[in-house]
Design an enzyme around this catalytic site. Structure first.
Site, mmCIF file in Angstrom:
data_model
loop_
_atom_site.group_PDB
_atom_site.id
_atom_site.type_symbol
_atom_site.label_atom_id
_atom_site.label_comp_id
_atom_site.label_asym_id
_atom_site.label_seq_id
_atom_site.Cartn_x
_atom_site.Cartn_y
_atom_site.Cartn_z
ATOM 1 C CD GLN B 347 94.697 -35.302 33.313
ATOM 2 O OE1 GLN B 347 94.428 -35.119 34.489
ATOM 3 N NE2 GLN B 347 94.789 -34.307 32.437
ATOM 4 C CB THR B 518 92.136 -40.733 40.928
ATOM 5 O OG1 THR B 518 92.566 -42.073 41.052
ATOM 6 C CG2 THR B 518 90.800 -40.605 41.619
ATOM 7 C CG HIS B 519 94.113 -36.483 37.538
ATOM 8 N ND1 HIS B 519 95.272 -36.326 36.820
ATOM 9 C CD2 HIS B 519 94.506 -36.788 38.797
ATOM 10 C CE1 HIS B 519 96.311 -36.519 37.618
ATOM 11 N NE2 HIS B 519 95.871 -36.802 38.823
ATOM 12 C CB VAL B 520 87.071 -38.571 37.470
ATOM 13 C CG1 VAL B 520 87.594 -39.889 36.915
ATOM 14 C CG2 VAL B 520 86.977 -38.649 38.980
#
Lengths: 418, 592, 243
Positions: B347, B518-520
């Site tokens: 992100q 943690t938007h992997v």
């Protein structure tokens, strides 16, 4: 530890059992009578046989071996599956009925009233036979239980004859023709199979009911079973009949949630009863007048315990129970309206505060929110203060809780299982 | 020696959001389902109670609820010509561990993607021409449309009780909502959360500048709610300890507060915690999954056979398990072949902090929730003409400050020393009057050929398995996008009345030590085109039809929104396909 | 089951998985629960150093009082307990890379690849404090850091921070950065961990602490929140003031 007298009785009983005839001889139950078995299963649920006769974690129910704590020691429940050697498969119907409604074992010795024959006496023989018919359909479980486990002198069952003379009123339930059918059904269930009095009526030193204080709440060592009369202050006076039935059915109502022994009861017993039976119970309970004393004057808001309690409440309890003490309906109990908060004996309150609590999950109410344990965060004075606060911040008030009350429960919990 | 367990109909790897959703759906079909979860069971009264969860040091700074790197971690490098080194302590993202997964400690920001996000390649090519797109960009269409997913977005929002103000209900633009959002079939299940002071002030400033601010859709509920499963939640009390922390009072949507109480009571459901799946087993042909092998804490390995395998272990662990299980062709960035590991994204985050006059502004930043905030969407997706700007993508921006936890919220104005008397004075003077949006600019991160996942050649985990290697750097497109957005954001912060602002745009290189959500996403992407995707539009593995891979690993690229709403909508979409199509006729659902 | 206190951050034990006893059994039927469950933080025991030597402790106290100098309104780093905080942290998992990936090979990478040191923070502190001591004695005629005047202390820290001065066999700039981080963290963390004694830092800034319900204040914009801070161990007002 067995006394010699008890040991020889047990030996004789086992010898008799091993010579006994198969389970269906001399019986008035009919293994093929489906509706009798169904009725028996329903009554066994209402009587909550499994609560005592199924050991925790047991693979099969009704095989006994569960320790029932009494003020006199621990009693181990017998195996009531139809096993011929270790269960009751060899008993005749009369022997079963005598045990259920008179507290007499096949060898003539007396049962301890931990087995609530004092309540089951109110059932009819038909009801008892229906339960027998149901129990006969269970898988026999070979599980030897040593039943005489009370210390001397309570292991001498002869003592029970004296106790029965004092406290046991045998006899079937007699309907009160001046009351409605629902009331009578409720009275029958409460006084009979559901045996609520066993927990909710205070006991004398010898363990008999204090009948003048019927259903006004009783201390069960580590819990206090609250007043369930219609008392406005400490009982169900402010609950509607619907509040009662919702609680018994799902473990939750808009005011409170069930935890501990009552959660177990609801899970195994009342949640599986019909709506009309639960309504009947509610009708009956709402008719019990209770002590009808007025609430005490609330502890003054500037009392040190109230000031401290309010600070703790604001900082901690309000997270769930709300700034106004009214919780969230069906989720977090309303302390402002809960009669249990106002119990004369704060044992349950202290226990829940210190150890935490998980409320019951049922099909109707699956959420089962839990309360955390406060034992590490609050010392005795602080715990007493916040409990005093929740008993006096909203009307009706209740007597303060003392640090001694807290200490009693706190040190008690070291030696008891949950 | 591996011990074999009795066969189940379904084994689910990972009991987070997607695992819980799928388990509930498939148990409703009567299937016998077991879930295997690497981490521990956890719940509010026993693991995040209001007695001690408000502990910034323990949970935010020391990461207590997250995976321990010594259980497993990754290696990282920016470019292919570097040697990847282990991520020895977390920074850029925080992998979850335990029942509930990231759903326990997320903020609960519950966005939907834009309709154009699902067809971004087609859309951008049509609007700007193929040569407008950056070289080496590997964005693709998803294979599903927003309309396909709309009922499932709705399903997830009503599961959670999401609090919000609808912007577009069946084509009608609604006042106070996001005018750019895709049409929704009905409003949110509960109203938007009331906003604290600084968030309200941001909205006013944004409105004055001509934007249309809207409340961030929130899984911290504005009121008590009972979801369609009969599970009850309470209202959020604005404690300010949201992301990184579990919710103590049942007011943040999570698997624990929305699904698990019902799921756990089902006779045909069970799960094992503290059990790590080592690999997914396949038969000799490699086209059929036969179950999983997992290890418990005693070191004993178990085989759990099953007819249907659901891989729902979180983005990066999904990809890692596929690689370790040799399912699907690993991606080779040089040859540009293979699919497992390609199109990995994150992100593009930045922020602008505002310092206000302490005598005029008291923000009480500690009164906040995880998804509180007023946002604008004018610069998200393709909501504006990118022609003059030379980049594609965008994001929402807003004052989305989630708390005032002092270790991280005692900022000082630019130029203040980092310590000493002046520092102390500045902290004292600024704490209550500083706006710290956090992920104030929340931009898309498109996919590129040289940003990918594969297995590391050197480093191993505690069980001797290769760590997964992350090769990731920012491309110019995202840096330009972010510079543009950050400037726009700064204008609004200034317009709020800030005495001075501090701009913190995102700069290259990508830094594994700086937290960026943690938007992997990606690595096992979905698509209609078999050679360039790992799973089909139903998240069914192209090569192994009885394996479905749920999670943001399916995203071909990341859009300018928090991913969980879309992750869970896809899980419901996939579950519906399994229930209505696959179970009736097991096999590939898409011909390709 | 039973009540567990974990020495998680107070000095001794390593991290455990989520704080629960590892079980890995099959769970079904109902939400797992036990009475007295939970993993509350263990309060730091006052008195003495668990990691630092007496002289290291004095140095850290002196540094803490320059990072956060005392003033008439709010104590400095030393009196607010920041040195105790750092000591207890270094004695625990934080000082020893607890829970981190510590496998070799160790190579120094780019800044973006993050810390790659085998040496934990506790050892780094020990080495750096020794190097700092040597530097001070060499530069200030045999005086240790704690013996210097306040302005000299500040001069040392500033010079090392900027890189103008270097420590021999230790990274001075990195050490100062680490000190700032750890001391300021201790200042603002819950008092249960040793710093922020009596919540002085929270009182300084107006942070109400470990509260959980602000519903009656969400709509009260631009007004000073009146309640005092509360820590995980409560606050003075929780104890009834009898007599």
């Amino acid at each position: 530890m067995l006394s010699r007298a008890a040991a020889s009785i047990t030996l004789l009983a086992s010898a008799l059992l091993s010579l006994a005839v198969p389970s269906f001889a001399g019986t008035t139950t009919d293994g093929q009578e489906f509706s009798q078995v169904e009725r028996g299963r329903y009554l066994a649920r209402a009587a909550d046989c499994t609560a005592c006769h199924t050991a925790p974690g047991a693979a099969q129910p009704f095989a006994g071996g569960r320790g029932i704590e009494t003020p006199f020691g621990t009693i181990t429940t017998p195996n009531i599956t139809p096993d011929l050697e270790t269960g009751i498969g060899a008993w005749t119907d009369d022997e079963f009925d005598n045990a259920m409604r008179k507290g007499i074992r096949p060898d003539g010795s007396r049962l301890y009233p931990a087995m609530p024959y004092t309540s089951y006496t109110k059932m009819s023989r038909d009801d008892v036979m229906a339960i027998r018919a149901y129990l006969n359909t269970l898988t026999p479980v070979h599980h030897e239980v040593t039943v005489n486990t009370l210390p001397f002198p309570f292991n001498i069952r002869l003592v029970m004859r004296v106790w029965n003379a004092l406290y046991f009123n045998p006899g079937e339930f007699k309907p009160d023709t001046s009351k409605s059918a629902a009331w009578n059904r409720g009275a029958y269930l409460v006084e009979g199979p559901a045996h609520c009095s066993v927990c909710h009526t205070p006991k004398s030193a010898l363990g008999g009911d204090k009948t003048s204080q019927y259903m006004r709440g009783a201390n069960l060592q580590s819990w206090f079973a609250p007043d369930i009369t219609n008392d406005e202050v400490s009982g169900l006076g402010r609950w509607s009949a619907e509040d009662i039935t919702a609680y018994l059915k799902s473990g939750h109502n808009k005011i409170t949630a069930a935890t501990g022994p009552m959660a177990e009861e609801i899970q195994h017993s009342s949640s599986q009863m019909t709506d009309s039976d639960l309504a009947a119970i509610a009708t009956y309970l709402k008719s019990l007048p209770g002590r009808q004393t007025s609430a005490p004057q609330p502890v003054a808001a500037n009392d040190p315990a109230m000031v401290a309690g309010q600070a703790i409440y604001r900082d901690q309890c309000s997270a769930c129970h709300g700034l106004d003490g009214r919780g969230i309906p069906q989720l977090f109990p309303s302390l402002a309206e809960s009669p249990m908060v106002r119990s004369s004996d704060p044992t349950s309150l202290v226990r829940i505060l210190l150890r935490g609590a998980q409320s019951l999950a049922t099909k109707a109410e699956p959420t089962s929110p839990g309360m955390p344990s406060y034992a590490w965060q609050l010392d005795d004075a602080q715990a007493a203060a916040v409990l005093t606060y929740i008993r006096n911040a909203w009307t009706p008030a209740a007597p303060p809780v003392t640090p001694k009350d807290v200490d009693r429960v706190r040190s008690d919990r070291e030696t008891r299982t949950n | 020696m591996v011990r074999r367990l009795p066969k189940k109909d379904v084994v689910i790897i990972g009991l987070g959001w997607t695992g819980s959703i799928m388990a509930n759906e498939l148990t409703d079909e009567g299937l016998d389902v077991i879930a295997i979860e690497r981490g521990p069971w956890r719940a509010a009264p026993t693991d995040f109670p209001p007695t001690y969860i408000q502990d910034e040091l323990r949970y935010r700074i020391r990461h207590e609820l997250f995976l321990r790197p010594d259980q497993t971690t990754f290696t990282f490098r920016n470019k292919m010509d570097q040697t990847a080194l282990p991520i020895r302590t977390w920074g850029a993202f925080m992998p979850p561990n335990g029942v509930g997964g990231g759903g326990v400690h997320w903020n609960a920001e519950t966005f939907r993607f834009l309709p154009s996000d699902f067809v971004v390649k087609t859309h951008l090519t049509q609007r700007y021409g193929a040569s407008f797109l950056p070289q080496d960009i590997t964005i693709q269409d998803w294979g599903v449309t927003y309309d396909d997913l709309e009922p499932h977005y709705d399903q997830f929002e009503y599961l959670c009780g999401t609090s919000g103000t609808a912007g577009n209900v069946r084509g009608k633009i609604m006042e106070g909502g996001n005018p750019f959002e895709g049409a929704r079939s009905r409003p949110y299940p509960t109203p938007a959360q009331p906003q604290p002071f600084s968030h309200t002030l941001f909205a006013k400033a944004a409105r004055d500048l001509g934007y249309k601010p809207f409340p961030q859709p929130s899984g911290n509920l504005s009121q008590a709610y009972t979801n369609p499963l009969g599970v009850r939640m309470g209202p959020c009390t604005y404690c300010g300890f949201c992301e990184w922390f579990g919710c103590a009072n049942y007011s943040k949507a999570s698997p624990q507060t929305t699904i698990l109480p019902v799921l756990i009571r089902k006779q045909n459901f069970s799960f094992r915690d503290n059990s790590e799946v080592l690999h997914i087993n396949t038969d000799g042909s490699g086209t059929r999954a036969t179950g999983v092998t997992f290890v418990d804490t005693s070191g004993q390995e178990w085989e759990q056979p099953a007819d249907l395998v659901i891989l729902s272990a979180f983005t990066v662990f999904n990809v890692q398990l596929l690689l370790l299980s040799k399912i699907g062709k690993p991606y080779d960035p040089v040859a540009n072949t293979g699919v497992i590991g390609r199109n990995y994204t994150h992100q593009t985050i930045s922020t602008v902090n505002g310092f206000f006059d302490k005598d005029k502004y008291i923000f009480n930043p500690f009164i906040s929730s995880g998804s509180i905030g007023m946002c604008i969407d004018e610069f998200n997706g393709d909501n504006f003409d990118h022609g003059p700007h030379g980049f594609v993508g965008g994001g929402y921006m807003g004052q989305v400050q989630t708390g005032g936890r002092p270790i991280q919220s005692t900022l000082v104005p630019p130029g203040t020393p980092a310590w000493g008397t002046k520092w102390k004075q500045a902290v004292r003077d600024n704490y209550l009057s500083t706006v710290i949006p956090g992920t104030g600019v929340h931009g898309s991160f498109y996919s590129y050929r040289d940003v990918y996942l594969d297995l590391d050649p050197t480093y191993k985990d505690r069980l001797g398995r290769p760590l997964m290697r992350i090769t990731m750097d920012f491309h110019e497109n995202e840096i330009k996008q972010n510079a543009f957005l950050t400037d726009k954001f700064a204008e609004i912060i200034k317009a709020m009345g800030a005495r001075e602002i501090a701009k913190h745009p995102r700069t290259a290189p990508y830094d594994i030590t700086q937290y960026q959500t943690t938007h992997v996403c990606g690595g096992a992407i979905m698509g209609d085109d078999r050679p360039t995707s790992a799973v089909n539009r139903y998240l069914q593995h192209w090569d192994v039809p009885n394996l479905f891979v749920l999670g943001a690993s399916a995203f071909p690229q990341n859009a300018g929104y928090n991913p969980t709403g879309t992750v869970c909508a896809l899980a419901y979409w996939s579950a519906a396909a399994i229930r209505n199509q696959y179970l009736k006729k097991p096999g590939p659902l898409v011909d390709a | 089951m039973h009540f567990r206190r974990r020495d998680l951050l107070a000095g001794t034990a390593l991290f455990v998985l989520g704080g629960r006893p590892s079980r890995a059994t099959l769970i079904s039927g109902q939400i797992p629960w036990e009475p007295d469950a939970g993993n509350p933080p263990q309060p730091v025991t006052p008195g003495g150093w668990h990691f630092f030597t007496a002289s290291e402790g004095s140095t850290i106290e002196a540094i803490a009082d320059r990072i956060i100098p005392p003033d008439p309104e709010t104590p400095g780093g030393k009196d607010s307990g920041c040195a105790v905080f750092v000591d207890r942290q270094l004695a625990g998992p934080y000082g020893h890379n607890g829970g981190l990936y510590n496998k070799p090979p160790f190579h120094k990478g780019s800044k973006e690849q993050g810390p790659q040191s085998e040496k934990g923070l506790a050892q780094t502190y020990r080495d750096s404090l020794a190097a700092l001591d040597r530097y001070c004695r060499a530069t200030y005629s045999g005086k240790s850091f704690a013996d210097l005047s306040d302005s000299d202390k500040d001069a040392v820290l500033t010079a090392l921070e900027s890189g103008k001065a270097k420590l021999e066999s230790a990274d001075g700039a990195a050490f100062v950065k680490q000190l700032i981080t750890d001391i300021q963290t201790g200042f603002f963390a819950d008092p249960i961990y040793g710093g922020n004694r009596d919540m002085v830092a929270w009182k300084m800034i107006g942070f109400p602490g470990a509260r959980y319900n602000y519903l009656d204040w969400v709509h009260r914009h631009n007004q000073r929140y009146p309640l005092p801070p509360v820590s995980l161990q409560g606050r003075a007002e929780w104890t009834p003031k009898n007599g």
